[in-house]
Design a protein around this motif. Sequence first.
Motif, PDB file in Angstrom:
ATOM      1  N   SER A   7     -11.023  15.800  -0.381  1.00  0.00           N
ATOM      2  CA  SER A   7     -12.015  14.744  -0.226  1.00  0.00           C
ATOM      3  C   SER A   7     -11.948  13.841  -1.451  1.00  0.00           C
ATOM      4  O   SER A   7     -11.320  14.201  -2.455  1.00  0.00           O
ATOM      5  N   GLY A   8     -12.591  12.682  -1.342  1.00  0.00           N
ATOM      6  CA  GLY A   8     -12.692  11.795  -2.498  1.00  0.00           C
ATOM      7  C   GLY A   8     -11.815  10.564  -2.461  1.00  0.00           C
ATOM      8  O   GLY A   8     -11.875   9.726  -3.357  1.00  0.00           O
ATOM      9  N   GLY A   9     -10.982  10.437  -1.453  1.00  0.00           N
ATOM     10  CA  GLY A   9     -10.154   9.244  -1.366  1.00  0.00           C
ATOM     11  C   GLY A   9     -10.991   8.025  -0.998  1.00  0.00           C
ATOM     12  O   GLY A   9     -12.176   8.118  -0.691  1.00  0.00           O
ATOM     13  N   GLY A  10     -10.350   6.872  -1.038  1.00  0.00           N
ATOM     14  CA  GLY A  10     -11.052   5.649  -0.685  1.00  0.00           C
ATOM     15  C   GLY A  10     -10.344   4.421  -1.192  1.00  0.00           C
ATOM     16  O   GLY A  10      -9.179   4.475  -1.587  1.00  0.00           O
ATOM     17  N   LEU A  11     -11.076   3.319  -1.176  1.00  0.00           N
ATOM     18  CA  LEU A  11     -10.557   2.024  -1.630  1.00  0.00           C
ATOM     19  C   LEU A  11     -11.126   1.717  -3.011  1.00  0.00           C
ATOM     20  O   LEU A  11     -12.341   1.819  -3.231  1.00  0.00           O
ATOM     21  N   VAL A  12     -10.257   1.334  -3.926  1.00  0.00           N
ATOM     22  CA  VAL A  12     -10.684   1.026  -5.287  1.00  0.00           C
ATOM     23  C   VAL A  12      -9.856  -0.136  -5.806  1.00  0.00           C
ATOM     24  O   VAL A  12      -8.707  -0.331  -5.379  1.00  0.00           O
ATOM     25  N   GLU A  89       0.436   0.425  -6.886  1.00  0.00           N
ATOM     26  CA  GLU A  89       1.520   1.335  -6.510  1.00  0.00           C
ATOM     27  C   GLU A  89       1.085   2.790  -6.405  1.00  0.00           C
ATOM     28  O   GLU A  89       1.867   3.651  -5.987  1.00  0.00           O
ATOM     29  N   ASP A  90      -0.165   3.087  -6.755  1.00  0.00           N
ATOM     30  CA  ASP A  90      -0.714   4.430  -6.542  1.00  0.00           C
ATOM     31  C   ASP A  90      -1.220   4.609  -5.113  1.00  0.00           C
ATOM     32  O   ASP A  90      -1.617   5.719  -4.729  1.00  0.00           O
ATOM     33  N   THR A  91      -1.212   3.544  -4.332  1.00  0.00           N
ATOM     34  CA  THR A  91      -1.658   3.621  -2.946  1.00  0.00           C
ATOM     35  C   THR A  91      -0.785   4.592  -2.166  1.00  0.00           C
ATOM     36  O   THR A  91       0.445   4.456  -2.143  1.00  0.00           O
ATOM     37  N   ALA A  92      -1.421   5.575  -1.535  1.00  0.00           N
ATOM     38  CA  ALA A  92      -0.683   6.628  -0.829  1.00  0.00           C
ATOM     39  C   ALA A  92      -1.684   7.574  -0.174  1.00  0.00           C
ATOM     40  O   ALA A  92      -2.897   7.486  -0.418  1.00  0.00           O
ATOM     41  N   VAL A  93      -1.165   8.470   0.625  1.00  0.00           N
ATOM     42  CA  VAL A  93      -1.948   9.620   1.077  1.00  0.00           C
ATOM     43  C   VAL A  93      -1.711  10.734   0.063  1.00  0.00           C
ATOM     44  O   VAL A  93      -0.561  11.053  -0.263  1.00  0.00           O
ATOM     45  N   TYR A  94      -2.796  11.290  -0.427  1.00  0.00           N
ATOM     46  CA  TYR A  94      -2.731  12.340  -1.443  1.00  0.00           C
ATOM     47  C   TYR A  94      -3.013  13.692  -0.801  1.00  0.00           C
ATOM     48  O   TYR A  94      -3.958  13.842  -0.013  1.00  0.00           O
ATOM     49  N   TYR A  95      -2.183  14.669  -1.166  1.00  0.00           N
ATOM     50  CA  TYR A  95      -2.268  16.000  -0.592  1.00  0.00           C
ATOM     51  C   TYR A  95      -2.449  17.046  -1.683  1.00  0.00           C
ATOM     52  O   TYR A  95      -1.784  16.999  -2.723  1.00  0.00           O
ATOM     53  N   CYS A  96      -3.285  17.986  -1.396  1.00  0.00           N
ATOM     54  CA  CYS A  96      -3.405  19.182  -2.209  1.00  0.00           C
ATOM     55  C   CYS A  96      -2.481  20.243  -1.615  1.00  0.00           C
ATOM     56  O   CYS A  96      -2.299  20.292  -0.385  1.00  0.00           O
ATOM     57  N   TYR A 110       0.934  26.276   1.410  1.00  0.00           N
ATOM     58  CA  TYR A 110      -0.192  25.697   2.129  1.00  0.00           C
ATOM     59  C   TYR A 110      -0.399  24.244   1.714  1.00  0.00           C
ATOM     60  O   TYR A 110      -0.185  23.879   0.555  1.00  0.00           O
ATOM     61  N   TRP A 111      -0.842  23.470   2.713  1.00  0.00           N
ATOM     62  CA  TRP A 111      -1.123  22.046   2.500  1.00  0.00           C
ATOM     63  C   TRP A 111      -2.537  21.721   2.957  1.00  0.00           C
ATOM     64  O   TRP A 111      -3.041  22.300   3.917  1.00  0.00           O
ATOM     65  N   GLY A 112      -3.127  20.753   2.281  1.00  0.00           N
ATOM     66  CA  GLY A 112      -4.340  20.156   2.799  1.00  0.00           C
ATOM     67  C   GLY A 112      -3.994  19.081   3.819  1.00  0.00           C
ATOM     68  O   GLY A 112      -2.827  18.795   4.074  1.00  0.00           O
ATOM     69  N   GLN A 113      -5.031  18.478   4.380  1.00  0.00           N
ATOM     70  CA  GLN A 113      -4.828  17.499   5.452  1.00  0.00           C
ATOM     71  C   GLN A 113      -4.507  16.113   4.907  1.00  0.00           C
ATOM     72  O   GLN A 113      -4.050  15.245   5.667  1.00  0.00           O
ATOM     73  N   GLY A 114      -4.738  15.883   3.631  1.00  0.00           N
ATOM     74  CA  GLY A 114      -4.457  14.587   3.025  1.00  0.00           C
ATOM     75  C   GLY A 114      -5.669  13.687   2.989  1.00  0.00           C
ATOM     76  O   GLY A 114      -6.546  13.759   3.859  1.00  0.00           O
ATOM     77  N   THR A 115      -5.714  12.846   1.976  1.00  0.00           N
ATOM     78  CA  THR A 115      -6.781  11.860   1.858  1.00  0.00           C
ATOM     79  C   THR A 115      -6.173  10.543   1.383  1.00  0.00           C
ATOM     80  O   THR A 115      -5.345  10.520   0.479  1.00  0.00           O
ATOM     81  N   GLN A 116      -6.581   9.449   2.015  1.00  0.00           N
ATOM     82  CA  GLN A 116      -5.986   8.141   1.722  1.00  0.00           C
ATOM     83  C   GLN A 116      -6.611   7.542   0.470  1.00  0.00           C
ATOM     84  O   GLN A 116      -7.840   7.506   0.325  1.00  0.00           O
ATOM     85  N   VAL A 117      -5.744   7.065  -0.405  1.00  0.00           N
ATOM     86  CA  VAL A 117      -6.170   6.302  -1.580  1.00  0.00           C
ATOM     87  C   VAL A 117      -5.524   4.929  -1.491  1.00  0.00           C
ATOM     88  O   VAL A 117      -4.294   4.832  -1.363  1.00  0.00           O
ATOM     89  N   THR A 118      -6.339   3.895  -1.543  1.00  0.00           N
ATOM     90  CA  THR A 118      -5.843   2.525  -1.487  1.00  0.00           C
ATOM     91  C   THR A 118      -6.339   1.778  -2.714  1.00  0.00           C
ATOM     92  O   THR A 118      -7.550   1.748  -2.969  1.00  0.00           O
TER      93      THR A 118
END
Length: 121
Positions: A7-12, A89-96, A110-118
Amino acid sequence: QVQLVESGGGLVQAGGSLRLSCAASELTFSTYAMGWFRQAPGKERELLAVYTSRRGSIHYTRSVQGRFTISKDNAKNTVYLQMNSLKPEDTAVYYCAAQKLGSSWSSPAYWGQGTQVTVSS
């Protein structure tokens, strides 16, 4: 059943900060190393940071060294990725991800589902 929930992704805006969280269930940090990856459109998945509790070691890829910080809260069984001075350039889907100690990060267990960071310019 092991689960990693990000959790915690978003637009910044560029220069801003975000903190990603990864809550782990049915998994202990003493037997698994925890890492953060990201994947931008059209690019390969990139390992950013690794935290190995057993050794107390932390490693970062050069592109995020000095800007990103990986940490953990044992009581909450949660790993964090604090991201500062964000760039477009840090824009991506981030995975744990979690990997058994001593195993290669080429194929995490194991992978998480990913969270988008834009990051907007």
